[in-house]
Design an enzyme around this catalytic site. Structure first.
Site, PDB file in Angstrom:
ATOM      1  N   GLU A 140       1.134  -1.402   0.050  1.00 50.07           N
ATOM      2  CA  GLU A 140      -0.287   0.109  -0.440  1.00 50.07           C
ATOM      3  C   GLU A 140       1.078   1.272  -0.332  1.00 50.07           C
ATOM      4  O   GLU A 140       0.225   2.258  -0.904  1.00 50.07           O
ATOM      5  CB  GLU A 140      -1.039   0.235   1.075  1.00 50.07           C
ATOM      6  CG  GLU A 140      -2.120  -1.278   0.584  1.00 50.07           C
ATOM      7  CD  GLU A 140      -3.093  -1.278   2.443  1.00 50.07           C
ATOM      8  OE1 GLU A 140      -3.871  -1.139   2.107  1.00 50.07           O
ATOM      9  OE2 GLU A 140      -2.504  -1.447   3.080  1.00 50.07           O
ATOM     10  N   GLU A 161      -4.660 -10.122   3.173  1.00 46.15           N
ATOM     11  CA  GLU A 161      -5.630  -9.709   4.008  1.00 46.15           C
ATOM     12  C   GLU A 161      -6.732 -10.496   4.943  1.00 46.15           C
ATOM     13  O   GLU A 161      -6.543 -10.579   5.736  1.00 46.15           O
ATOM     14  CB  GLU A 161      -5.662  -7.726   4.316  1.00 46.15           C
ATOM     15  CG  GLU A 161      -4.815  -7.485   4.809  1.00 46.15           C
ATOM     16  CD  GLU A 161      -3.780  -6.091   4.001  1.00 46.15           C
ATOM     17  OE1 GLU A 161      -3.383  -5.827   3.335  1.00 46.15           O
ATOM     18  OE2 GLU A 161      -3.837  -7.560   2.328  1.00 46.15           O
TER      19      GLU A 161
END
Length: 697
Positions: A140, A161
């Site tokens: 990210e 995730e």
């Protein structure tokens, strides 16, 4: 008080053991007079075996570095890269588990967004130079930059995730779909995590549109800086596709169907991720990031995350230090392996031994035709690996030369490790080991791949039963990571240590198991199957029983599992366990009919039900509801786990969970099996203390 001060007050004490990833800033002169770049290197001070992660203090450190950069007026660009071999692998998971309130959970999400988004809002172009593994929050960071380069040697790019019970919560669900399109974003965010956390390599990530340029590892940073200079000078223009104008409905619909098929609503994270991806099409950055904060806070406070982190810890730590394993120094060298049998399982094992140990492997069987087929299978598989570029032509030739066949067990005379993979019958296996013992050296380890029979009984008539050990693979051998290593009544420490050393060399996760019927995985799955089939025998419609456990999100339904292992194998294991524990394990007369019919199961090749096979289970007069079947199965599993722990089949509940995750594919969001049984109240007393795989009491 600023937001940073508020977050610092909330979070500073939440990660006392955080290994802080520092943001080390140095000025770099870009080539060809393009100006000065402030190059940030993410580095936690350890080598690549301890990757960069981000907890609160790491985020504060990066924020401080960006604040200093923002005040400068002499910079043409800012760059971010990682320490050798690692860019960044995401959030500090220990710190995530330490959060105790939703306010803290919201704060960690908002803090990550605040810091990372600054990389794209400095007023000068930012470049992520992805030099190594980039996962979760690490990826990210790169997504927030204006441009990205990636090394062709990067082994892992991922947003894992959902695998753990979270969503990408620092911009991933909003930035990635707009960058690479919804279908490719779904691959990273949903599909790969649900496919046993599949990783994407650097070149594939580039081809999917995640990076703007790709360079070789040897001069990656130099080439990246040269490319960045050309971008800064306007010599290179990176075109971006407006993915908001493409079709989002179909990929989102297909992904929701996939999630439903795999999880049946059992885990919330993938569904929240899909909602966030859909939002990315129209939401502003502020709106999208705020929605990520809310989703992250909800999931951080959920039991599924705790179970996922517990499972992750088992796989990453406990699996590497098996409980009860003897001193590795006792292990003997293995320079040659023998495999008794040349069927599919034996051939798979031969290939694995040759690939991982790089030693000669000899197969034996009863006739030349079977032997030739076994060796040919190995050679064909090696050719497939070469065709995919996973081994070079020279490596392929060496591997094929290592695997040979012989009709005589005399070929085992100089072997150090001999494993059998013959018919699952105690008399047959005892005969095999008697023949092998007559020709091998006194220090040769003998191993059995039995799935349910007694290792002690198998070695009872050997002259040296102390060198016999259970070495139970799961099918397919190359894929399933678990090895149940079984200590027989006479197995000595040197034999056991050698078995664990071989398992490690094969890149398997080994669990020490007592010599008890069907060991761990098959015992629990047989109890599970027995209760479901028992309900059908009593009159429950097969489809009702088949889908009664869908809410757990298991990798496959009971009768699909039966079809995978084969009705005859399932019947054999049931008979073995019935003989040992007749009060808890039945033998279904209807299953015996299915075996006698020769049908592979209750499903046709197109996965529709075979009505003739289903009819074999008709006739009961006491049907149960789906809820009753579910209660019956879970109570039975809780009972069996408790008995196994009382019997000392494994050292601790964690080993049962590890076996079910690695050997049966039970999902991380369950934590294996014991956390779910605790959470759902099926265990009379907890298997694990509160706070272990669950929220603190």
């Amino acid at each position: 008080m600023s937001n940073i001060d508020t977050w610092r007050g909330l979070l500073s004490e939440r990660a006392p053991d955080e290994v802080v990833t520092k943001a080390l800033v140095r000025d770099v002169q870009l080539p060809d007079g393009a100006g000065t770049m402030a190059l940030i290197t993410l580095d936690n001070g350890f080598d690549h075996t301890k990757p960069n992660t981000f907890g609160p203090h790491g985020l504060f450190a990066l924020n401080g570095a960006l604040s200093e950069i923002a005040e400068r007026t002499d910079l043409a660009a800012v760059g971010v890269t990682g320490k050798p071999f690692v860019f960044g692998v995401g959030a500090d998971l220990k710190g995530a588990a330490a959060l105790t309130t939703r306010e803290e959970a919201l704060a960690i999400g908002a803090l990550g967004h605040h810091v990372f988004r600054r990389l794209g809002e400095l007023g000068i172009p930012s470049f992520a130079f992805v030099n190594g593994a980039a996962m979760g929050g690490g990826l990210e960071i790169a997504l927030h930059c204006t441009y990205r380069t990636i090394s062709s040697g990067v082994p892992a790019v991922a947003l894992p995730e959902c695998f753990l019970g979270l969503v990408p919560g620092w911009g991933g669900t909003q930035l990635l779909p707009r960058l690479v399109g919804p279908a490719n974003a779904i691959k990273f965010i949903i599909e790969n995590p649900l496919a046993q956390n599949r990783m994407t390599r650097g070149r594939e990530a580039f081809e999917l549109g995640l990076a703007d340029a790709i360079f070789e590892p040897a001069d990656f940073l130099e080439e990246s800086l040269r490319w960045a200079a050309r971008v800064v000078k306007g010599e290179v223009t990176v075109e971006r596709t407006d993915h908001t104008a493409t079709d989002w409905d179909k990929p989102l619909g297909d992904a929701r169907f996939l999630v439903d098929m795999k999880l049946h609503g059992a885990a919330p994270a993938p569904y929240r991720a899909l909602d966030l991806i859909a939002l990315a099409r129209t939401a502003s950055r502020d709106e999208g990031f705020a929605a990520e904060d809310e989703a992250l806070a909800d999931l951080l406070m959920g039991d599924e995350l705790r179970a996922g982190l517990y499972a992750f810890d088992l796989v990453q730590r406990r699996a590497k230090r098996p409980a009860g394993a003897p001193d590795a120094a006792l292990a003997r060298k293995v320079n040659k392996v023998g495999v008794v049998g040349a069927g599919l399982m034996a051939s798979q094992m031969a290939l694995l031994f040759a690939r991982r140990l790089q030693v000669p492997v000899v197969l034996t069987d009863l006739d030349q035709d079977r032997l030739d087929k076994g060796v040919a299978y190995v050679h064909a598989e090696v050719d497939k690996l070469a065709g995919k570029g996973r081994v070079s032509p020279d490596q392929a030739n060496r591997l094929k030369a290592l695997v040979t066949g012989s009709l005589s067990k005399d070929a085992f005379a100089d072997a150090d490790f001999v494993i059998e993979a013959v018919f699952e019958d105690l008399t047959v296996k005892k005969k095999v080991f008697a023949e092998v013992e007559a020709v091998v050296r006194p220090d040769c380890v003998l191993a059995t791949n039995t799935s349910s029979l007694s290792v002690t009984a198998m070695g009872a008539e050997l002259a040296h039963p102390e060198r016999l050990v259970g070495f139970h693979f799961f099918n397919p051998v190359a894929v399933m990571p678990l090895l149940e290593i079984v200590r027989g009544g006479a197995t000595d420490d040197a034999t056991l240590a050698t078995a664990f050393a071989v398992g490690k060399a094969l890149k398997k996760s080994s669990v020490l198991v007592k010599d008890a019927p069907a060991f761990v995985v098959n015992r629990l799955l047989t109890r599970f199957m027995g209760e479901v089939i028992g309900a059908v025998d009593e009159g429950t419609p097969l489809e009702t029983a088949e889908h009664a456990l869908d809410g757990l999100g298991l990798p496959m339904t009971p009768f699909a599992l039966l079809q995978l292992v084969g009705p005859a194998v399932g019947m054999h294991v049931a008979e073995t366990l019935h003989e040992a524990f007749p009060d808890r394990f039945g033998v279904s007369a209807n299953l015996a009919k299915l075996v006698a019919s020769g049908k592979p199961g209750v499903y046709r090749p197109d996965f529709s039900l075979d009505e003739e096979a289903v009819a074999l289970f008709a006739g009961g007069s006491a049907p149960s509801t789906a809820e009753q079947v579910r209660e019956r199965v879970l109570k039975a599993l809780a009972e069996e786990v408790r008995i196994m722990l009382d019997e000392g089949v494994v050292a601790a509940p964690q080993d049962i969970d590890l076996c079910m995750i690695l050997g049966a594919g039970w999902p991380f969001h369950l934590g294996g099996i014991t956390p779910y049984l605790d959470r759902a109240g099926y265990s009379a007393s907890r298997f694990l203390p509160p706070g272990v795989a669950s929220l603190p009491a």
